[in-house]
Write an enzyme that holds these catalytic residues in place. Sequence first.
Site, PDB file in Angstrom:
ATOM      1  N   ARG A   1      16.710  -7.893  -0.436  1.00 27.52           N
ATOM      2  CA  ARG A   1      16.271  -6.785  -1.299  1.00 27.52           C
ATOM      3  C   ARG A   1      17.560  -6.168  -1.829  1.00 27.52           C
ATOM      4  O   ARG A   1      18.218  -5.427  -1.120  1.00 27.52           O
ATOM      5  CB  ARG A   1      15.465  -5.772  -0.498  1.00 27.52           C
ATOM      6  CG  ARG A   1      14.176  -6.354   0.093  1.00 27.52           C
ATOM      7  CD  ARG A   1      13.292  -5.237   0.606  1.00 27.52           C
ATOM      8  NE  ARG A   1      12.205  -5.710   1.432  1.00 27.52           N
ATOM      9  CZ  ARG A   1      11.039  -6.169   0.960  1.00 27.52           C
ATOM     10  NH1 ARG A   1      10.833  -6.218  -0.327  1.00 27.52           N
ATOM     11  NH2 ARG A   1      10.093  -6.555   1.789  1.00 27.52           N
TER      12      ARG A   1
ATOM     13  N   GLU B   1     -14.697  -2.288  12.470  1.00 27.88           N
ATOM     14  CA  GLU B   1     -15.574  -1.119  12.308  1.00 27.88           C
ATOM     15  C   GLU B   1     -15.020  -0.192  11.227  1.00 27.88           C
ATOM     16  O   GLU B   1     -15.762   0.455  10.503  1.00 27.88           O
ATOM     17  CB  GLU B   1     -15.681  -0.332  13.631  1.00 27.88           C
ATOM     18  CG  GLU B   1     -16.717  -0.857  14.609  1.00 27.88           C
ATOM     19  CD  GLU B   1     -16.407  -2.248  15.131  1.00 27.88           C
ATOM     20  OE1 GLU B   1     -15.238  -2.499  15.471  1.00 27.88           O
ATOM     21  OE2 GLU B   1     -17.334  -3.084  15.180  1.00 27.88           O
TER      22      GLU B   1
ATOM     23  N   ASP C   1      -0.092  -7.956  -4.497  1.00 26.78           N
ATOM     24  CA  ASP C   1      -0.159  -6.691  -5.238  1.00 26.78           C
ATOM     25  C   ASP C   1       0.498  -6.763  -6.621  1.00 26.78           C
ATOM     26  O   ASP C   1       0.928  -5.741  -7.157  1.00 26.78           O
ATOM     27  CB  ASP C   1       0.493  -5.570  -4.407  1.00 26.78           C
ATOM     28  CG  ASP C   1       1.953  -5.856  -4.088  1.00 26.78           C
ATOM     29  OD1 ASP C   1       2.390  -7.003  -4.304  1.00 26.78           O
ATOM     30  OD2 ASP C   1       2.653  -4.944  -3.628  1.00 26.78           O
TER      31      ASP C   1
ATOM     32  N   ARG D   1      -5.850   1.128  22.119  1.00 31.21           N
ATOM     33  CA  ARG D   1      -4.537   0.479  22.170  1.00 31.21           C
ATOM     34  C   ARG D   1      -4.072   0.124  20.749  1.00 31.21           C
ATOM     35  O   ARG D   1      -4.823  -0.501  19.992  1.00 31.21           O
ATOM     36  CB  ARG D   1      -4.618  -0.821  22.975  1.00 31.21           C
ATOM     37  CG  ARG D   1      -4.898  -0.616  24.442  1.00 31.21           C
ATOM     38  CD  ARG D   1      -3.647  -0.119  25.173  1.00 31.21           C
ATOM     39  NE  ARG D   1      -3.825  -0.125  26.592  1.00 31.21           N
ATOM     40  CZ  ARG D   1      -4.311   0.894  27.322  1.00 31.21           C
ATOM     41  NH1 ARG D   1      -4.676   2.017  26.720  1.00 31.21           N
ATOM     42  NH2 ARG D   1      -4.417   0.774  28.631  1.00 31.21           N
TER      43      ARG D   1
HETATM   44  O1  F6P Z   1       6.948  -8.357   1.383  1.00 29.02           O
HETATM   45  C1  F6P Z   1       5.970  -7.405   1.462  1.00 29.02           C
HETATM   46  C2  F6P Z   1       6.096  -6.651   2.750  1.00 29.02           C
HETATM   47  O2  F6P Z   1       5.876  -7.517   3.844  1.00 29.02           O
HETATM   48  C3  F6P Z   1       5.182  -5.461   2.833  1.00 29.02           C
HETATM   49  O3  F6P Z   1       3.877  -5.757   3.227  1.00 29.02           O
HETATM   50  C4  F6P Z   1       5.915  -4.604   3.819  1.00 29.02           C
HETATM   51  O4  F6P Z   1       5.584  -3.260   3.606  1.00 29.02           O
HETATM   52  C5  F6P Z   1       7.348  -4.865   3.500  1.00 29.02           C
HETATM   53  O5  F6P Z   1       7.397  -6.127   2.888  1.00 29.02           O
HETATM   54  C6  F6P Z   1       8.271  -4.843   4.670  1.00 29.02           C
HETATM   55  O6  F6P Z   1       9.561  -5.054   4.212  1.00 29.02           O
HETATM   56  P1  F6P Z   1      10.814  -5.339   5.139  1.00 29.02           P
HETATM   57  O7  F6P Z   1      10.712  -6.736   5.654  1.00 29.02           O
HETATM   58  O8  F6P Z   1      11.977  -5.177   4.230  1.00 29.02           O
HETATM   59  O9  F6P Z   1      10.769  -4.344   6.236  1.00 29.02           O
END
Ligand code: F6P
Length: 349
Positions: free
Chosen positions: A103, A218, A160, A274
């Site tokens: 990222r 549920e 998404d 849990r």
């Molecule tokens: O790639 C999507 C995702 O898995 C999301 O569902 C999640 O919120 C996010 O990436 C988590 O990102 P990272 O691996 O950077 O914590």
Amino acid sequence: MFEEYTNGNLPNLKEMKAKNYDNIDASQEPDVHGIAVLTSGGDAPGMNATIRAIIRAGINSGYKMMGVTRGYHGLWKGEIKELGSRDVSETLQRGGTFLMTARSKSFETPEGVLQGAKMCQVFGVDCMVVVGGDGSFRGARDLARIGIPVIGIPGTIDNDVACTEYTIGFDTAMNTAMEAIDKLRDTASSHERCSVIEVMGRHAGYIALNVGIATGAEIILLPEQPWDINEVVRTILACRNKGKRHYIVIVAEGAGSATEIAKQIEEATEIESRPTILGHLQRGGSPTLRDRTMASLMGVHAIECIKNKKMNRLVVYKNGEITDVDIEEGLSLQKTISMEDLERSKLLT
Ligand code: F6P
């Protein structure tokens, strides 16, 4: 050198040339000889199958094919190498991405985009294929705006991306979550407990909604829909009054914390509760048949777009077909989750 662009306004290559920043001729559509692929953002099962398809279809169509490691971060640093057909052997069934991903914050700046464009020039990348989600496509769009042709392929477990009905990795992630939840149901049932399970999806509830329906939860809590803990407690008590002795609550990561919700349910109902956070295991594993075929066909479609000189497109799945849309148009759309399906799920408990 890039200071004048730090206000967020990206120049186009013609402008760069006029200012003697580069020797790029942006006056005509470039002929494509070299194509590179990168994976960006969160990894998703099927990304390897996508890379394999792009590389093989590209080579079989006469292009020089390259891979960029570590997403935009690697592009920025010039981590680009040629890939042959044999380099992608045995990758179809492997989870993750062998090109690795990141990222990258550096690429969100105009300087980062310009640096990426320069690296494309240096390595002879005439078109960049980006596999990722919306964030990755915004990076691709920025490259396109300064004259580097791009093609995007949707790869994210979250499903998404607004312009497509399917993103590579979604099916595998849902099946992984479903199998885990089935196991949690076994133990919840044995102990007459409430199992609160957090699934991935910071901004989108597609995994939560679908696995919730598939596992007979549920309660399903989504980031797109405000919810109230009192209502959750009322539903569980109503289920108990009907004779139920174990309960499954699915919460999307962006809708709340499983740990907190389990605590609140236990306090309000005295039913042992849990929490389980499925976390990154949903991102791993061998891709399902659906993800392998989607990845393979979308990869080939990307190369077909390039062959047909259809640049700056996003490969999408729409109305049962793999097709493509303009990247600017695709990124301007908003995806909405089906609240009808959420309501329908309530009739199943
Ligand atoms: O790639 C999507 C995702 O898995 C999301 O569902 C999640 O919120 C996010 O990436 C988590 O990102 P990272 O691996 O950077 O914590």
